[in-house]
Design a protein around this motif. Structure first.
Motif, PDB file in Angstrom:
ATOM      1  N   LYS A  51       0.817  -1.216   0.000  1.00  0.00           N
ATOM      2  CA  LYS A  51       0.000   0.000   0.000  1.00  0.00           C
ATOM      3  C   LYS A  51       0.852   1.269   0.000  1.00  0.00           C
ATOM      4  O   LYS A  51       0.370   2.345  -0.353  1.00  0.00           O
ATOM      5  CB  LYS A  51      -0.930   0.004   1.214  1.00  0.00           C
ATOM      6  N   LEU A  52       2.111   1.132   0.398  1.00  0.00           N
ATOM      7  CA  LEU A  52       2.998   2.294   0.439  1.00  0.00           C
ATOM      8  C   LEU A  52       3.723   2.513  -0.889  1.00  0.00           C
ATOM      9  O   LEU A  52       4.362   3.549  -1.084  1.00  0.00           O
ATOM     10  CB  LEU A  52       4.036   2.126   1.555  1.00  0.00           C
ATOM     11  N   GLY A  53       3.644   1.502  -1.771  1.00  0.00           N
ATOM     12  CA  GLY A  53       4.292   1.646  -3.072  1.00  0.00           C
ATOM     13  C   GLY A  53       5.403   0.658  -3.352  1.00  0.00           C
ATOM     14  O   GLY A  53       6.097   0.782  -4.361  1.00  0.00           O
ATOM     15  N   VAL A  54       5.583  -0.340  -2.471  1.00  0.00           N
ATOM     16  CA  VAL A  54       6.582  -1.371  -2.730  1.00  0.00           C
ATOM     17  C   VAL A  54       6.091  -2.243  -3.886  1.00  0.00           C
ATOM     18  O   VAL A  54       4.943  -2.687  -3.876  1.00  0.00           O
ATOM     19  CB  VAL A  54       6.826  -2.243  -1.476  1.00  0.00           C
ATOM     20  N   PRO A  55       6.925  -2.503  -4.890  1.00  0.00           N
ATOM     21  CA  PRO A  55       6.507  -3.308  -6.041  1.00  0.00           C
ATOM     22  C   PRO A  55       6.130  -4.732  -5.629  1.00  0.00           C
ATOM     23  O   PRO A  55       6.484  -5.196  -4.541  1.00  0.00           O
ATOM     24  CB  PRO A  55       7.753  -3.318  -6.946  1.00  0.00           C
ATOM     25  N   GLN A  56       5.428  -5.435  -6.509  1.00  0.00           N
ATOM     26  CA  GLN A  56       5.097  -6.823  -6.257  1.00  0.00           C
ATOM     27  C   GLN A  56       6.374  -7.667  -6.227  1.00  0.00           C
ATOM     28  O   GLN A  56       7.393  -7.307  -6.814  1.00  0.00           O
ATOM     29  CB  GLN A  56       4.143  -7.342  -7.334  1.00  0.00           C
ATOM     30  N   ALA A  57       6.282  -8.804  -5.555  1.00  0.00           N
ATOM     31  CA  ALA A  57       7.464  -9.654  -5.357  1.00  0.00           C
ATOM     32  C   ALA A  57       8.126 -10.036  -6.676  1.00  0.00           C
ATOM     33  O   ALA A  57       9.353 -10.001  -6.803  1.00  0.00           O
ATOM     34  CB  ALA A  57       7.076 -10.913  -4.578  1.00  0.00           C
ATOM     35  N   GLN A  58       7.332 -10.393  -7.666  1.00  0.00           N
ATOM     36  CA  GLN A  58       7.901 -10.812  -8.940  1.00  0.00           C
ATOM     37  C   GLN A  58       8.642  -9.669  -9.620  1.00  0.00           C
ATOM     38  O   GLN A  58       9.684  -9.871 -10.255  1.00  0.00           O
ATOM     39  CB  GLN A  58       6.803 -11.346  -9.871  1.00  0.00           C
ATOM     40  N   ILE A  60      10.238  -7.286  -8.107  1.00  0.00           N
ATOM     41  CA  ILE A  60      11.508  -7.123  -7.399  1.00  0.00           C
ATOM     42  C   ILE A  60      12.502  -8.182  -7.857  1.00  0.00           C
ATOM     43  O   ILE A  60      13.700  -7.912  -7.988  1.00  0.00           O
ATOM     44  CB  ILE A  60      11.296  -7.208  -5.879  1.00  0.00           C
ATOM     45  N   ARG A  61      12.012  -9.387  -8.126  1.00  0.00           N
ATOM     46  CA  ARG A  61      12.904 -10.481  -8.546  1.00  0.00           C
ATOM     47  C   ARG A  61      13.368 -10.317  -9.985  1.00  0.00           C
ATOM     48  O   ARG A  61      14.374 -10.902 -10.386  1.00  0.00           O
ATOM     49  CB  ARG A  61      12.192 -11.827  -8.390  1.00  0.00           C
ATOM     50  N   ASN A  62      12.656  -9.535 -10.776  1.00  0.00           N
ATOM     51  CA  ASN A  62      13.049  -9.305 -12.165  1.00  0.00           C
ATOM     52  C   ASN A  62      14.327  -8.471 -12.235  1.00  0.00           C
ATOM     53  O   ASN A  62      14.747  -7.869 -11.251  1.00  0.00           O
ATOM     54  CB  ASN A  62      11.936  -8.591 -12.932  1.00  0.00           C
ATOM     55  N   LYS A  63      14.928  -8.412 -13.420  1.00  0.00           N
ATOM     56  CA  LYS A  63      16.185  -7.679 -13.601  1.00  0.00           C
ATOM     57  C   LYS A  63      16.034  -6.211 -13.219  1.00  0.00           C
ATOM     58  O   LYS A  63      16.929  -5.617 -12.631  1.00  0.00           O
ATOM     59  CB  LYS A  63      16.643  -7.797 -15.060  1.00  0.00           C
ATOM     60  N   SER A  64      14.885  -5.625 -13.545  1.00  0.00           N
ATOM     61  CA  SER A  64      14.663  -4.207 -13.243  1.00  0.00           C
ATOM     62  C   SER A  64      14.571  -3.937 -11.745  1.00  0.00           C
ATOM     63  O   SER A  64      14.728  -2.800 -11.301  1.00  0.00           O
ATOM     64  CB  SER A  64      13.380  -3.718 -13.932  1.00  0.00           C
ATOM     65  N   GLY A  65      14.328  -4.983 -10.962  1.00  0.00           N
ATOM     66  CA  GLY A  65      14.197  -4.810  -9.513  1.00  0.00           C
ATOM     67  C   GLY A  65      15.475  -5.079  -8.749  1.00  0.00           C
ATOM     68  O   GLY A  65      15.458  -5.208  -7.520  1.00  0.00           O
ATOM     69  N   GLN A  66      16.607  -5.148  -9.457  1.00  0.00           N
ATOM     70  CA  GLN A  66      17.889  -5.466  -8.825  1.00  0.00           C
ATOM     71  C   GLN A  66      18.238  -4.555  -7.650  1.00  0.00           C
ATOM     72  O   GLN A  66      18.662  -5.050  -6.597  1.00  0.00           O
ATOM     73  CB  GLN A  66      19.001  -5.425  -9.885  1.00  0.00           C
ATOM     74  N   PRO A  67      18.071  -3.223  -7.756  1.00  0.00           N
ATOM     75  CA  PRO A  67      18.401  -2.364  -6.600  1.00  0.00           C
ATOM     76  C   PRO A  67      17.566  -2.706  -5.371  1.00  0.00           C
ATOM     77  O   PRO A  67      18.080  -2.700  -4.244  1.00  0.00           O
ATOM     78  CB  PRO A  67      18.092  -0.950  -7.107  1.00  0.00           C
ATOM     79  N   THR A 143      21.417 -18.596 -23.495  1.00  0.00           N
ATOM     80  CA  THR A 143      22.692 -18.057 -23.017  1.00  0.00           C
ATOM     81  C   THR A 143      22.554 -16.575 -22.719  1.00  0.00           C
ATOM     82  O   THR A 143      23.069 -16.074 -21.714  1.00  0.00           O
ATOM     83  CB  THR A 143      23.792 -18.265 -24.079  1.00  0.00           C
ATOM     84  N   GLU A 144      21.842 -15.883 -23.582  1.00  0.00           N
ATOM     85  CA  GLU A 144      21.657 -14.444 -23.379  1.00  0.00           C
ATOM     86  C   GLU A 144      20.909 -14.177 -22.080  1.00  0.00           C
ATOM     87  O   GLU A 144      21.229 -13.247 -21.344  1.00  0.00           O
ATOM     88  CB  GLU A 144      20.881 -13.860 -24.558  1.00  0.00           C
ATOM     89  N   LYS A 145      19.917 -15.011 -21.760  1.00  0.00           N
ATOM     90  CA  LYS A 145      19.158 -14.830 -20.528  1.00  0.00           C
ATOM     91  C   LYS A 145      20.038 -15.055 -19.311  1.00  0.00           C
ATOM     92  O   LYS A 145      19.934 -14.349 -18.312  1.00  0.00           O
ATOM     93  CB  LYS A 145      17.963 -15.795 -20.500  1.00  0.00           C
ATOM     94  N   LEU A 146      20.911 -16.074 -19.389  1.00  0.00           N
ATOM     95  CA  LEU A 146      21.794 -16.354 -18.259  1.00  0.00           C
ATOM     96  C   LEU A 146      22.769 -15.215 -18.008  1.00  0.00           C
ATOM     97  O   LEU A 146      23.226 -15.001 -16.893  1.00  0.00           O
ATOM     98  CB  LEU A 146      22.576 -17.650 -18.518  1.00  0.00           C
ATOM     99  N   LEU A 147      23.098 -14.481 -19.077  1.00  0.00           N
ATOM    100  CA  LEU A 147      24.103 -13.428 -18.965  1.00  0.00           C
ATOM    101  C   LEU A 147      23.499 -12.040 -19.101  1.00  0.00           C
ATOM    102  O   LEU A 147      24.192 -11.093 -19.437  1.00  0.00           O
ATOM    103  CB  LEU A 147      25.182 -13.634 -20.038  1.00  0.00           C
ATOM    104  N   SER A 148      22.201 -11.934 -18.849  1.00  0.00           N
ATOM    105  CA  SER A 148      21.539 -10.638 -19.038  1.00  0.00           C
ATOM    106  C   SER A 148      21.701  -9.763 -17.801  1.00  0.00           C
ATOM    107  O   SER A 148      20.743  -9.443 -17.117  1.00  0.00           O
ATOM    108  CB  SER A 148      20.044 -10.849 -19.336  1.00  0.00           C
ATOM    109  N   TRP A 149      22.947  -9.415 -17.504  1.00  0.00           N
ATOM    110  CA  TRP A 149      23.208  -8.541 -16.370  1.00  0.00           C
ATOM    111  C   TRP A 149      22.964  -7.102 -16.760  1.00  0.00           C
ATOM    112  O   TRP A 149      23.059  -6.712 -17.924  1.00  0.00           O
ATOM    113  CB  TRP A 149      24.654  -8.718 -15.901  1.00  0.00           C
ATOM    114  N   THR A 150      22.700  -6.278 -15.764  1.00  0.00           N
ATOM    115  CA  THR A 150      22.494  -4.865 -16.010  1.00  0.00           C
ATOM    116  C   THR A 150      23.839  -4.179 -16.218  1.00  0.00           C
ATOM    117  O   THR A 150      24.896  -4.717 -15.861  1.00  0.00           O
ATOM    118  CB  THR A 150      21.774  -4.198 -14.825  1.00  0.00           C
ATOM    119  N   GLU A 151      23.780  -2.996 -16.775  1.00  0.00           N
ATOM    120  CA  GLU A 151      25.007  -2.238 -17.021  1.00  0.00           C
ATOM    121  C   GLU A 151      25.711  -1.917 -15.710  1.00  0.00           C
ATOM    122  O   GLU A 151      26.937  -1.949 -15.627  1.00  0.00           O
ATOM    123  CB  GLU A 151      24.669  -0.948 -17.764  1.00  0.00           C
TER     124      GLU A 151
END
Length: 207
Positions: A51-58, A60-67, A143-151
């Motif tokens: 309710k405060l604005g924390v994203p859904q668990a999934q 957060i687990r995605n690449k965009s939720g790394q921070p 292979t690309e998915k396994l190595l899809s690290w952020t910049e």
């Protein structure tokens, strides 16, 4: 330790939205601690702070939720003894990494490596293997998915073995790939430099 990770993530994040979400997640974790709870799992923090604005668990687990994942992991390792034991056991050398973001990225890579090793052992246990030569679209970029690290992840790993970064800290690379400080104490165990370089080479060679 939490404050170091939190401030580092805020400093490295350019998005105002991400900064605000990090602040909310940190606030929710603080409230969890005040309630006497040491449950800092992603699913719990997402549910409690939804309710405060924390994203859904999934998310957060995605690449965009790394921070967000790194911040929550910092809370887990600070206040969940079973989590610390599981992640640090046999890898005490990681705790010698001074930069919080790099330290947690290394833990994340080690976790992924354990998962891949388990899968490899499972494959080795298969005595009869049926090969389907028909390619599926979902397999073409495995292979690309396994190595899809952020910049930022790539930059953090590169910084760990960057000559100018090492010089600024008055460290020295040894011939066996260790990094020691000016007093001779080991910062990174031998093989660290070559291991990081191989990871970076693997990443760039698959692009």
């Amino acid at each position: 330790m939490i404050e170091d990770v939190y401030n580092t993530l805020l400093r490295e994040t350019k998005s105002a939205r991400v900064k605000q979400t990090l602040k909310i997640i940190n606030q929710v974790c603080e409230e969890q601690l005040e309630r006497g709870s040491k449950d800092f799992s992603i699913s719990t923090i997402s549910r409690v702070g939804g309710k405060l604005g924390v994203p859904q668990a999934q998310s957060i687990r995605n690449k965009s939720g790394q921070p967000y994942k790194l911040l929550i992991k910092a809370w887990q390792e600070a206040y969940s003894p079973h989590t610390v034991t599981k992640s640090v056991k046999g890898r005490e050398w990681v705790e010698r990494i001074k930069e919080p973001t790099i330290r947690y990225l290394v833990y994340d890579l080690l976790s992924k490596n354990r998962h891949l090793y388990s899968e490899l052992q499972l494959v080795k246990s298969v005595k009869t293997l049926e090969v389907d030569l028909r390619q599926k679209n979902s397999d073409l970029h495995s292979t690309e998915k396994l190595l899809s690290w952020t910049e930022s992840e790539i930059d953090a790993l590169s910084l760990a073995i960057d000559d100018s970064f090492i010089d600024r800290n008055r460290w020295v690379k040894t011939s066996r790939g260790a990094i020691i400080n000016e007093s001779g104490s080991i910062i990174f165990e031998r093989g660290f430099v070559s291991a990081i370089q191989k990871i970076l080479d693997l990443k760039f060679n698959t692009i």
